[in-house]
Motif scaffolding. Sequence first.
Motif, PDB file in Angstrom:
ATOM      1  N   UNK A  56       0.843  -1.199   0.000  1.00 26.86           N
ATOM      2  CA  UNK A  56       0.000   0.000   0.000  1.00 26.86           C
ATOM      3  C   UNK A  56       0.873   1.241   0.000  1.00 26.86           C
ATOM      4  N   UNK A  57       1.928   1.234   0.802  1.00 21.25           N
ATOM      5  CA  UNK A  57       2.826   2.385   0.846  1.00 21.25           C
ATOM      6  C   UNK A  57       3.459   2.647  -0.518  1.00 21.25           C
ATOM      7  N   UNK A  58       3.818   1.607  -1.234  1.00 22.03           N
ATOM      8  CA  UNK A  58       4.402   1.774  -2.572  1.00 22.03           C
ATOM      9  C   UNK A  58       3.392   2.395  -3.531  1.00 22.03           C
ATOM     10  N   UNK A  59       2.152   1.944  -3.485  1.00 20.06           N
ATOM     11  CA  UNK A  59       1.105   2.523  -4.325  1.00 20.06           C
ATOM     12  C   UNK A  59       0.850   3.973  -3.920  1.00 20.06           C
ATOM     13  N   UNK A  60       0.849   4.238  -2.625  1.00 18.98           N
ATOM     14  CA  UNK A  60       0.671   5.597  -2.118  1.00 18.98           C
ATOM     15  C   UNK A  60       1.818   6.498  -2.574  1.00 18.98           C
ATOM     16  N   UNK A  61       3.028   5.974  -2.535  1.00 20.73           N
ATOM     17  CA  UNK A  61       4.203   6.735  -2.963  1.00 20.73           C
ATOM     18  C   UNK A  61       4.053   7.183  -4.425  1.00 20.73           C
ATOM     19  N   UNK A  67       2.127  14.875  -6.630  1.00 18.72           N
ATOM     20  CA  UNK A  67       1.830  16.111  -5.904  1.00 18.72           C
ATOM     21  C   UNK A  67       3.018  16.641  -5.109  1.00 18.72           C
ATOM     22  N   UNK A  68       3.817  15.737  -4.559  1.00 22.12           N
ATOM     23  CA  UNK A  68       4.868  16.130  -3.625  1.00 22.12           C
ATOM     24  C   UNK A  68       6.274  16.026  -4.196  1.00 22.12           C
ATOM     25  N   UNK A  69       6.374  15.680  -5.467  1.00 25.59           N
ATOM     26  CA  UNK A  69       7.676  15.584  -6.105  1.00 25.59           C
ATOM     27  C   UNK A  69       8.290  14.211  -5.925  1.00 25.59           C
ATOM     28  N   UNK A  70       9.451  14.012  -6.529  1.00 28.16           N
ATOM     29  CA  UNK A  70      10.096  12.700  -6.446  1.00 28.16           C
ATOM     30  C   UNK A  70      10.570  12.383  -5.030  1.00 28.16           C
ATOM     31  N   UNK A  71      10.859  11.124  -4.813  1.00 29.33           N
ATOM     32  CA  UNK A  71      11.367  10.680  -3.517  1.00 29.33           C
ATOM     33  C   UNK A  71      12.726  11.333  -3.277  1.00 29.33           C
ATOM     34  N   UNK A  72      12.859  11.944  -2.095  1.00 28.09           N
ATOM     35  CA  UNK A  72      14.111  12.611  -1.737  1.00 28.09           C
ATOM     36  C   UNK A  72      14.915  11.777  -0.740  1.00 28.09           C
ATOM     37  N   UNK A  73      14.255  10.843  -0.098  1.00 27.25           N
ATOM     38  CA  UNK A  73      14.945  10.027   0.895  1.00 27.25           C
ATOM     39  C   UNK A  73      13.952   9.211   1.690  1.00 27.25           C
ATOM     40  N   UNK A  74      14.429   8.657   2.780  1.00 25.69           N
ATOM     41  CA  UNK A  74      13.638   7.747   3.598  1.00 25.69           C
ATOM     42  C   UNK A  74      13.732   8.157   5.057  1.00 25.69           C
ATOM     43  N   UNK A  75      12.749   7.773   5.823  1.00 29.94           N
ATOM     44  CA  UNK A  75      12.760   8.004   7.261  1.00 29.94           C
ATOM     45  C   UNK A  75      12.389   6.710   7.958  1.00 29.94           C
ATOM     46  N   UNK A  92      10.497  -1.268  13.864  1.00 34.99           N
ATOM     47  CA  UNK A  92      10.465   0.065  13.263  1.00 34.99           C
ATOM     48  C   UNK A  92       9.798  -0.008  11.883  1.00 34.99           C
ATOM     49  N   UNK A  93       9.404   1.139  11.368  1.00 38.50           N
ATOM     50  CA  UNK A  93       8.756   1.224  10.054  1.00 38.50           C
ATOM     51  C   UNK A  93       9.473   2.258   9.194  1.00 38.50           C
ATOM     52  N   UNK A  94       9.559   1.981   7.914  1.00 41.09           N
ATOM     53  CA  UNK A  94      10.179   2.910   6.970  1.00 41.09           C
ATOM     54  C   UNK A  94       9.110   3.794   6.340  1.00 41.09           C
ATOM     55  N   UNK A  95       9.486   5.002   6.021  1.00 39.15           N
ATOM     56  CA  UNK A  95       8.591   5.946   5.359  1.00 39.15           C
ATOM     57  C   UNK A  95       9.335   6.718   4.288  1.00 39.15           C
ATOM     58  N   UNK A  96       8.582   7.504   3.540  1.00 38.87           N
ATOM     59  CA  UNK A  96       9.123   8.225   2.393  1.00 38.87           C
ATOM     60  C   UNK A  96       9.190   9.715   2.665  1.00 38.87           C
ATOM     61  N   UNK A  97      10.268  10.336   2.242  1.00 41.94           N
ATOM     62  CA  UNK A  97      10.405  11.795   2.224  1.00 41.94           C
ATOM     63  C   UNK A  97      10.327  12.241   0.777  1.00 41.94           C
ATOM     64  N   UNK A  98       9.437  13.191   0.502  1.00 42.87           N
ATOM     65  CA  UNK A  98       9.273  13.710  -0.851  1.00 42.87           C
ATOM     66  C   UNK A  98       9.995  15.054  -0.992  1.00 42.87           C
ATOM     67  N   UNK A  99      10.486  15.335  -2.188  1.00 42.88           N
ATOM     68  CA  UNK A  99      11.337  16.509  -2.403  1.00 42.88           C
ATOM     69  C   UNK A  99      10.656  17.823  -2.038  1.00 42.88           C
ATOM     70  N   UNK A 100       9.361  17.959  -2.268  1.00 48.72           N
ATOM     71  CA  UNK A 100       8.678  19.215  -1.951  1.00 48.72           C
ATOM     72  C   UNK A 100       8.436  19.406  -0.456  1.00 48.72           C
ATOM     73  N   UNK A 101       8.767  18.399   0.329  1.00 51.58           N
ATOM     74  CA  UNK A 101       8.578  18.504   1.780  1.00 51.58           C
ATOM     75  C   UNK A 101       9.898  18.497   2.542  1.00 51.58           C
ATOM     76  N   UNK A 102      10.991  18.627   1.828  1.00 54.33           N
ATOM     77  CA  UNK A 102      12.313  18.693   2.453  1.00 54.33           C
ATOM     78  C   UNK A 102      12.774  20.142   2.413  1.00 54.33           C
TER      79      UNK A 102
END
Length: 103
Positions: A56-61, A67-75, A92-102
Amino acid sequence: MLDENGEGGNSMENEAIQQAAEILTQLRTRTGGLGAPLADLPHDVRPSSLEDAYAIQEALRRLLSHLLGPVAGWKIGCTTRIMQAYLGIDHPCAGTLFSKQVF
């Protein structure tokens, strides 16, 4: 995980994965009438395994990157036992950082 065609070896149907991702996209972007926090995903699109949740996270990404730009990194979240206990998970869980939110 899903491949670029939206197919994968998870136990959820791809349609349910996509529906869950769309609900979460609407929540994240506050569209489709979703303004309040979501208590839980509807039962028919709720992940039953970590593999399903990451599918689901991959589909969400893919949806959010428009909207939020390409993946900029991970958290990484839920790294403490206290937070894991609060959420009822044991890892722990991994998440995505998007370029427009960095910043």
